[in-house]
Design a protein around this motif. Structure first.
Motif, PDB file in Angstrom:
ATOM      1  N   GLU A 313       0.831  -1.207   0.000  1.00 17.09           N
ATOM      2  CA  GLU A 313       0.000   0.000   0.000  1.00 17.09           C
ATOM      3  C   GLU A 313       0.867   1.259   0.000  1.00 17.09           C
ATOM      4  N   ALA A 314       2.013   1.209   0.690  1.00 15.91           N
ATOM      5  CA  ALA A 314       2.906   2.366   0.767  1.00 15.91           C
ATOM      6  C   ALA A 314       3.959   2.380  -0.325  1.00 15.91           C
ATOM      7  N   GLY A 315       3.985   1.361  -1.197  1.00 14.77           N
ATOM      8  CA  GLY A 315       4.995   1.306  -2.247  1.00 14.77           C
ATOM      9  C   GLY A 315       6.385   0.991  -1.731  1.00 14.77           C
ATOM     10  N   LEU A 316       6.488   0.228  -0.642  1.00 16.56           N
ATOM     11  CA  LEU A 316       7.780  -0.102  -0.035  1.00 16.56           C
ATOM     12  C   LEU A 316       8.126  -1.575  -0.207  1.00 16.56           C
ATOM     13  N   GLN A 317       7.573  -2.220  -1.244  1.00 12.94           N
ATOM     14  CA  GLN A 317       7.845  -3.642  -1.419  1.00 12.94           C
ATOM     15  C   GLN A 317       9.293  -3.926  -1.824  1.00 12.94           C
ATOM     16  N   GLU A 318       9.992  -2.907  -2.342  1.00 15.39           N
ATOM     17  CA  GLU A 318      11.412  -3.105  -2.648  1.00 15.39           C
ATOM     18  C   GLU A 318      12.246  -3.118  -1.375  1.00 15.39           C
ATOM     19  N   LYS A 319      11.888  -2.281  -0.434  1.00  9.82           N
ATOM     20  CA  LYS A 319      12.623  -2.244   0.839  1.00  9.82           C
ATOM     21  C   LYS A 319      12.265  -3.424   1.720  1.00  9.82           C
ATOM     22  N   PHE A 320      11.022  -3.889   1.617  1.00  4.74           N
ATOM     23  CA  PHE A 320      10.556  -5.045   2.405  1.00  4.74           C
ATOM     24  C   PHE A 320      10.067  -6.113   1.427  1.00  4.74           C
ATOM     25  N   PRO A 321      10.979  -6.950   0.910  1.00  7.71           N
ATOM     26  CA  PRO A 321      10.572  -7.973  -0.072  1.00  7.71           C
ATOM     27  C   PRO A 321       9.487  -8.883   0.491  1.00  7.71           C
ATOM     28  N   PRO A 322       8.442  -9.146  -0.272  1.00  7.29           N
ATOM     29  CA  PRO A 322       7.316  -9.911   0.283  1.00  7.29           C
ATOM     30  C   PRO A 322       7.581 -11.404   0.437  1.00  7.29           C
ATOM     31  N   VAL A 323       8.361 -12.000  -0.482  1.00  2.83           N
ATOM     32  CA  VAL A 323       8.530 -13.457  -0.442  1.00  2.83           C
ATOM     33  C   VAL A 323       9.196 -13.920   0.853  1.00  2.83           C
ATOM     34  N   PRO A 324      10.329 -13.336   1.279  1.00  3.17           N
ATOM     35  CA  PRO A 324      10.900 -13.773   2.567  1.00  3.17           C
ATOM     36  C   PRO A 324       9.941 -13.580   3.735  1.00  3.17           C
ATOM     37  N   LEU A 325       9.148 -12.518   3.691  1.00  2.28           N
ATOM     38  CA  LEU A 325       8.198 -12.298   4.785  1.00  2.28           C
ATOM     39  C   LEU A 325       7.121 -13.377   4.798  1.00  2.28           C
ATOM     40  N   LEU A 326       6.623 -13.755   3.626  1.00  2.00           N
ATOM     41  CA  LEU A 326       5.600 -14.800   3.567  1.00  2.00           C
ATOM     42  C   LEU A 326       6.161 -16.144   4.029  1.00  2.00           C
ATOM     43  N   LYS A 327       7.381 -16.458   3.636  1.00  2.00           N
ATOM     44  CA  LYS A 327       8.000 -17.714   4.079  1.00  2.00           C
ATOM     45  C   LYS A 327       8.189 -17.712   5.598  1.00  2.00           C
ATOM     46  N   SER A 328       8.612 -16.582   6.138  1.00  2.00           N
ATOM     47  CA  SER A 328       8.767 -16.495   7.593  1.00  2.00           C
ATOM     48  C   SER A 328       7.420 -16.648   8.290  1.00  2.00           C
ATOM     49  N   TYR A 329       6.365 -16.106   7.695  1.00  2.00           N
ATOM     50  CA  TYR A 329       5.021 -16.242   8.274  1.00  2.00           C
ATOM     51  C   TYR A 329       4.587 -17.703   8.305  1.00  2.00           C
ATOM     52  N   LEU A 330       4.873 -18.443   7.246  1.00  2.00           N
ATOM     53  CA  LEU A 330       4.523 -19.861   7.215  1.00  2.00           C
ATOM     54  C   LEU A 330       5.320 -20.650   8.239  1.00  2.00           C
ATOM     55  N   GLU A 331       6.578 -20.317   8.413  1.00  3.83           N
ATOM     56  CA  GLU A 331       7.391 -21.016   9.405  1.00  3.83           C
ATOM     57  C   GLU A 331       6.858 -20.775  10.818  1.00  3.83           C
ATOM     58  N   ASP A 332       6.446 -19.542  11.089  1.00  2.00           N
ATOM     59  CA  ASP A 332       5.901 -19.249  12.425  1.00  2.00           C
ATOM     60  C   ASP A 332       4.583 -19.974  12.657  1.00  2.00           C
ATOM     61  N   SER A 333       3.797 -20.156  11.598  1.00  3.75           N
ATOM     62  CA  SER A 333       2.509 -20.830  11.769  1.00  3.75           C
ATOM     63  C   SER A 333       2.671 -22.310  12.098  1.00  3.75           C
ATOM     64  N   LYS A 334       3.810 -22.888  11.799  1.00  2.00           N
ATOM     65  CA  LYS A 334       4.043 -24.303  12.073  1.00  2.00           C
ATOM     66  C   LYS A 334       4.518 -24.557  13.497  1.00  2.00           C
ATOM     67  N   LYS A 335       4.855 -23.499  14.205  1.00  2.20           N
ATOM     68  CA  LYS A 335       5.318 -23.668  15.582  1.00  2.20           C
ATOM     69  C   LYS A 335       4.119 -23.991  16.458  1.00  2.20           C
ATOM     70  N   THR A 336       4.204 -25.117  17.163  1.00  3.89           N
ATOM     71  CA  THR A 336       3.080 -25.563  18.007  1.00  3.89           C
ATOM     72  C   THR A 336       3.102 -24.815  19.311  1.00  3.89           C
ATOM     73  N   SER A 337       1.950 -24.726  19.907  1.00  5.39           N
ATOM     74  CA  SER A 337       1.822 -24.119  21.222  1.00  5.39           C
ATOM     75  C   SER A 337       2.406 -25.065  22.273  1.00  5.39           C
ATOM     76  N   PRO A 338       2.693 -24.557  23.486  1.00  6.78           N
ATOM     77  CA  PRO A 338       3.235 -25.435  24.545  1.00  6.78           C
ATOM     78  C   PRO A 338       2.359 -26.656  24.772  1.00  6.78           C
ATOM     79  N   THR A 339       2.999 -27.805  24.879  1.00 15.05           N
ATOM     80  CA  THR A 339       2.277 -29.062  25.003  1.00 15.05           C
ATOM     81  C   THR A 339       1.590 -29.157  26.352  1.00 15.05           C
ATOM     82  N   VAL A 340       0.356 -29.577  26.297  1.00 11.47           N
ATOM     83  CA  VAL A 340      -0.401 -29.759  27.533  1.00 11.47           C
ATOM     84  C   VAL A 340       0.020 -31.076  28.172  1.00 11.47           C
TER      85      VAL A 340
END
Length: 538
Positions: A313-340
């Motif tokens: 929206e701000a035109g800053l996709q060159e400064k903040f590349p989207p692909v590494p951010l999306l990959k990092s988001y997917l990696e964080d989503s795979k982290k499980t919560s503390p085991t009960v």
């Protein structure tokens, strides 16, 4: 004549001088090395300072050029707006005359959505307008398409919109609050008011909202009232997302943003960054200079997907590349919560289900983001779609396995009452409640039984508080007395049998072959017979 010791002394003096000279040379050499090392350190330090100053100077020059460019654009816009004021006023007056002529000749509203909205706006019926929009929440897409042109039919769209939302925003003033929250309707109406308030000049458009001074002051008062109400409730972080969204949209719609409130706007934008309109509202509220810091804050908080939307929206996709951010988001989503704890009933199943749902949601969001931003060439979708299919398949198989395990591997319902295999007792059936809490067996009445002639009086319906066939107490209730509590018959209902004393337990009789199982009274016994009648086992 020289003494004989003179040459030796001269040699000793010469050796001492040479040694002293060499020592001095070595000291000078160490001093020179130390000076060289210090000079190198100072040179490196000053070089670092020079590079830092050069970088800061470049940054300052870049910011100055950007500020000059923004200033030039703002001045040019102001000059163009000043030149177009007269033409814009003429267009607005002509539009107002056309609206007045249309409203005077308006016919009753038709059944269509667009016609009904235009009729309400032409009549300036703000209360009915909000109710009409709120009642059609399921038609959200159609409302977003039809409300903006309908608001253009208002004589005073700014005051009409504020009148429409006044009962809900900035605070809910309804006496009887409905279960449904109407903040979404306020957001929709305020968004639709932006094109309705835009300058009719196509070159200016939304850059100059046509809001009268009195309406602008009213909008500022509503914004202040919302801020005060929120502070009393504990701050913007505790506000509902639709309410905070409505506040930002209200400020942007009527162009009443205040410079001193920018920290508040930023807190709201960051707190509710997952809402789709937040990046656009951040720019409309004057937070364009703070967008890089906002994106970095979102990344630090693990909201990489929101950071990608803000960067585009701000035109800053060159400064903040989207692909590494999306990959990092997917990696964080795979982290499980503390085991009960393993002893908990929800430790493994519930945790795995939540992790599966979290990964599926993350994959769907990333796939949609890639499709919206046209990133298929940089981030292929095949692997993501394959992972999503695998997760859905695993979820389906797990659900089937859980259903099979709960039913015991068979589709037939489990029998809750197990009959004794060797003629022994079995658990009594669940009794229904009748008069006086009398228990009735769930088994069918026996077709064959043995009755003692002495119990004829107990077989009549009048002897029991419920109706049943005249039969023996044992075979009517179908349960052995060894596992039943003695039933105390009411004295007013059970007549005495020749002894003047009512029985404390239901009478029992056995055939002649069961003789000997008595307690002094022929054919009455509370003991267990060697075997029950054959009708009992059917």
């Amino acid at each position: 004549m020289a003494s004989p010791a003179t040459p030796a002394a001269a040699e000793a003096v010469t050796g001492a001088a040479v040694s002293a000279g060499f020592a001095e040379l070595e000291r000078q050499q160490q001093l020179l090395a130390s000076c060289t090392r210090l000079y190198q350190q100072l040179s490196d330090h000053f070089a670092t300072l020079d590079r830092g100053l050069a970088a800061r100077s470049d940054a300052i020059r870049h910011k100055r050029r950007a500020a000059e460019a923004r200033t030039a654009r703002a001045l040019d816009s102001l000059r163009r707006r000043e030149l177009t004021v007269d033409a814009s006023v003429d267009r607005a007056l002509h539009h107002l005359d056309s609206i007045a002529a249309t409203s005077s000749a308006a016919s009753p509203p038709a059944a269509g959505l667009a016609e009904a909205l235009r009729a309400l706006c032409a009549r300036m019926d703000a209360a009915a307008f909000l109710g009409f929009v709120a009642a059609r929440r399921k038609e959200g897409d159609a409302l977003r398409a039809e409300v903006p042109p309908a608001l253009s039919c208002c004589v005073d769209p700014a005051n009409f919109v504020m009148d429409a939302v006044a009962d809900v925003f900035p605070v809910d003033r309804r006496e009887m609050k409905s279960p449904a929250d109407l903040a979404w309707a306020c957001v929709l109406i305020l968004e639709a008011a932006v094109p309705a308030l835009a300058d009719p000049d196509p070159e200016i458009g939304t850059a100059r909202p046509l809001v009268p001074r009195a309406a602008r002051e009213r909008a500022r008062g509503m914004a202040r009232e919302w801020k005060e109400a929120v502070e009393l409730k504990g701050g913007v972080e505790g506000a509902k997302p639709p309410d905070a969204h409505a506040f930002l949209q209200h400020v942007a719609t009527f162009a009443v943003a205040e410079r001193e409130d920018r920290p508040l706007y930023r807190r709201i934008v960051v707190s509710f960054s997952w809402r789709r309109q937040m990046p656009r509202l951040a720019l409309a509220l004057g937070l364009d200079d703070e967008m890089p810091d906002i994106i970095e804050e979102l990344i630090a908080k693990g909201q990489q997907l929101d950071a990608v939307n803000f960067a585009y929206e701000a035109g800053l996709q060159e400064k903040f590349p989207p692909v590494p951010l999306l990959k990092s988001y997917l990696e964080d989503s795979k982290k499980t919560s503390p085991t009960v704890s393993d002893n908990s009933s929800t430790s493994s199943g519930q945790s795995g289900s939540n992790t599966n749902k979290k990964e599926q949601s993350a994959l769907r969001a990333v796939i949609k983001c890639i499709e919206d931003r046209k990133l298929e060439s940089e981030f292929p979708l095949e692997d993501l779609q394959k992972q999503l299919e695998d997760l859905e398949k695993a979820k389906t198989e797990k659900k089937k396995a859980s259903s099979s395990a709960s039913s015991g591997g068979t589709s037939e319902p489990a029998n809750k009452r197990i009959r004794a295999s060797n003629g022994g007792p079995m658990p009594p059936a669940k009794a229904g409640r009748l008069t006086n809490n009398t228990s009735v067996s769930s088994f069918p009445v026996a077709t064959a039984f043995v009755r003692s002639p002495s119990q004829t009086s107990y077989a009549t319906p009048s002897s029991y508080p419920y109706d049943r066939q005249p039969t023996h107490g044992l075979y009517c209730n179908r349960s052995p007395p060894a596992i039943r509590e003695p039933y105390v018959y009411p004295a007013n209902e059970v007549p005495s049998v020749g002894f003047g004393v009512p029985y404390s337990s239901p009478p029992m009789t056995y055939p002649a072959t069961y003789g000997g199982y008595s307690n002094g009274l022929p054919a009455y016994n509370n003991g267990m017979a060697p075997a029950f009648h054959q009708a009992y086992y059917r």
